[in-house]
Design a protein around this motif. Structure first.
Motif, mmCIF file in Angstrom:
data_model
loop_
_atom_site.group_PDB
_atom_site.id
_atom_site.type_symbol
_atom_site.label_atom_id
_atom_site.label_comp_id
_atom_site.label_asym_id
_atom_site.label_seq_id
_atom_site.Cartn_x
_atom_site.Cartn_y
_atom_site.Cartn_z
ATOM 1 N N ARG A 131 8.780 9.707 -15.900
ATOM 2 C CA ARG A 131 7.820 10.007 -14.481
ATOM 3 C C ARG A 131 8.835 11.194 -13.849
ATOM 4 N NH1 ARG A 131 3.924 6.204 -13.614
ATOM 5 N NH2 ARG A 131 4.389 4.343 -14.887
ATOM 6 N N TYR A 228 0.349 1.991 -0.131
ATOM 7 C CA TYR A 228 0.089 1.555 -1.602
ATOM 8 C C TYR A 228 -1.043 2.137 -2.043
ATOM 9 C CZ TYR A 228 4.378 -1.227 -0.578
ATOM 10 O OH TYR A 228 5.531 -1.711 -0.217
ATOM 11 N N TYR A 232 -5.505 -1.036 -6.270
ATOM 12 C CA TYR A 232 -4.519 -1.482 -7.093
ATOM 13 C C TYR A 232 -4.965 -2.844 -7.274
ATOM 14 C CZ TYR A 232 -2.661 -2.744 -2.507
ATOM 15 O OH TYR A 232 -2.682 -3.123 -1.380
ATOM 16 N N TYR A 291 3.959 8.677 -10.438
ATOM 17 C CA TYR A 291 4.576 7.402 -9.973
ATOM 18 C C TYR A 291 3.574 6.332 -9.784
ATOM 19 C CZ TYR A 291 3.494 9.618 -5.493
ATOM 20 O OH TYR A 291 2.722 10.102 -4.378
ATOM 21 N N ASN A 292 4.343 5.196 -9.690
ATOM 22 C CA ASN A 292 3.551 3.885 -9.198
ATOM 23 C C ASN A 292 4.208 3.394 -7.802
ATOM 24 O OD1 ASN A 292 3.098 1.056 -8.652
ATOM 25 N ND2 ASN A 292 2.248 0.921 -10.878
ATOM 26 N N GLY A 301 8.696 1.111 -2.740
ATOM 27 C CA GLY A 301 8.757 0.624 -4.074
ATOM 28 C C GLY A 301 10.042 -0.257 -4.442
#
Length: 328
Positions: A131, A228, A232, A291-292, A301
């Motif tokens: 990433r 966020y 999701y 990215y998450n 995160g």
């Protein structure tokens, strides 16, 4: 006769302590109720209908309302003090500077917080190397879009200078970027709620409960996609839970700074750094392998916030030892 007077005095003192305890509980409950009812009501009925509107005026109105919401905790603290006739003193005002005496805490709030953010981003990319984009494609894309109007040619050197500039300016200026909004929250949560909680609980649980309450306060914003995004897995429950964990962890540092200095100023500076510099790691993210947000590279995160997690564990242990040594 003297024994009777002594017993009566002790009884009166015990009754006074009990009355004071009940009053403090009342103040705490009233504050939490006011802050949640007013905030949730404002965000659900006034902000949500405007969010995502194509109308510029409505979008700007939503942002204006959200900015004012950040002051609800401070307004709540003032209102509850007034309703319950709690005198405002220099001590419970919690706005003293005392920089010279608390230099190490100011250093932790400012540079220390920036280091923790960088540590989290590096930790995230070390565990998720796919990433990371050394060519800074994310920044290149943004600069290219901005340069379309001027026709400027974006080179690798320009991109690198832009990133370096953002890092330096972020570290130097971020404590002041959201100063007023941070004050609005901190004077309510760390300046009012935390001291109240510490009267009902020991230090560690008081800090953790204050952080969890602070995180839950953000629930409507998380529902609207803040931090966020939307859609999701487990939306919006997992996002709200993640925000509560994040605020609890960050809240340990903010509470520690407040307790050690007797002031919310260092906590405000730390919040400013997190708000203005926290997303710096995103600049190094890959466009092909995004990215998450639940993992990083921002502190929201679990991996991006690992520096804060480790520090929080250490600070809680230190506070626990100190309190135990004092026999509390």
């Amino acid at each position: 006769m003297e024994n009777e007077k002594s017993m009566e005095a002790k009884l009166n003192e015990a009754q006074k302590r009990e009355a004071d305890k009940k009053l403090e509980i009342k103040r705490t409950v009233l504050f939490v109720l006011f802050v949640f009812v007013v905030t949730y009501g404002t965000e659900i009925f006034m902000v949500m209908p405007l969010v995502g509107s194509a109308d510029t005026d409505q979008a700007m109105a939503a942002q204006t309302i959200l900015s004012s919401v950040m002051f609800i905790p401070t307004f709540g603290a003032i209102l509850i003090r007034w309703i319950t006739k709690e005198r405002l003193t220099v001590t419970n005002l919690m706005l003293s500077l005392k920089i010279k005496e608390n230099l190490k805490y100011y250093g932790l709030a400012w540079l220390g917080t920036a280091v923790l953010i960088i540590f989290g981003a590096v930790f995230y990319y070390l565990l998720s190397p796919g990433r990371f984009d050394s060519e800074l494609g994310y920044v290149n894309l943004i600069l290219t879009e901005q340069a379309k109007q001027t026709g400027e040619q974006i080179t690798k050197e320009i991109v690198q200078r832009a990133v370096l500039f953002q890092v330096v300016i972020g570290v130097v200026m971020s404590p002041f970027a959201n100063l007023l909004n941070c004050f609005g929250e901190e004077w309510g949560f760390r300046g009012y709620l935390l001291p109240k909680m510490m009267k009902h609980f020991k230090t560690v649980p008081a800090i953790l409960l204050t952080g969890a309450i602070w995180g839950l306060w953000y629930a409507p914003l998380v529902f609207m996609g803040q931090s966020y995004g939307l859609g999701y897995p487990g939306y919006p429950v997992t996002g709200i839970l993640a925000m509560c964990i994040y605020c609890t962890v960050i809240g340990v540092l903010l509470s520690y700074l407040t307790i050690k200095t007797g002031s919310i100023i260092p906590a405000i500076l730390a919040r400013g750094v997190i708000g203005g510099f926290g997303s710096i790691g995103v600049m190094f993210s890959s466009l092909d392998n995004p990215y998450n947000l639940f993992f990083g590279p921002a502190p929201t995160g679990i991996l991006g916030g690992m520096g804060f997690v480790l520090l929080a564990a250490f600070l809680l242990y230190q506070l626990y030892k100190e309190e135990k040594a004092c026999g509390k």
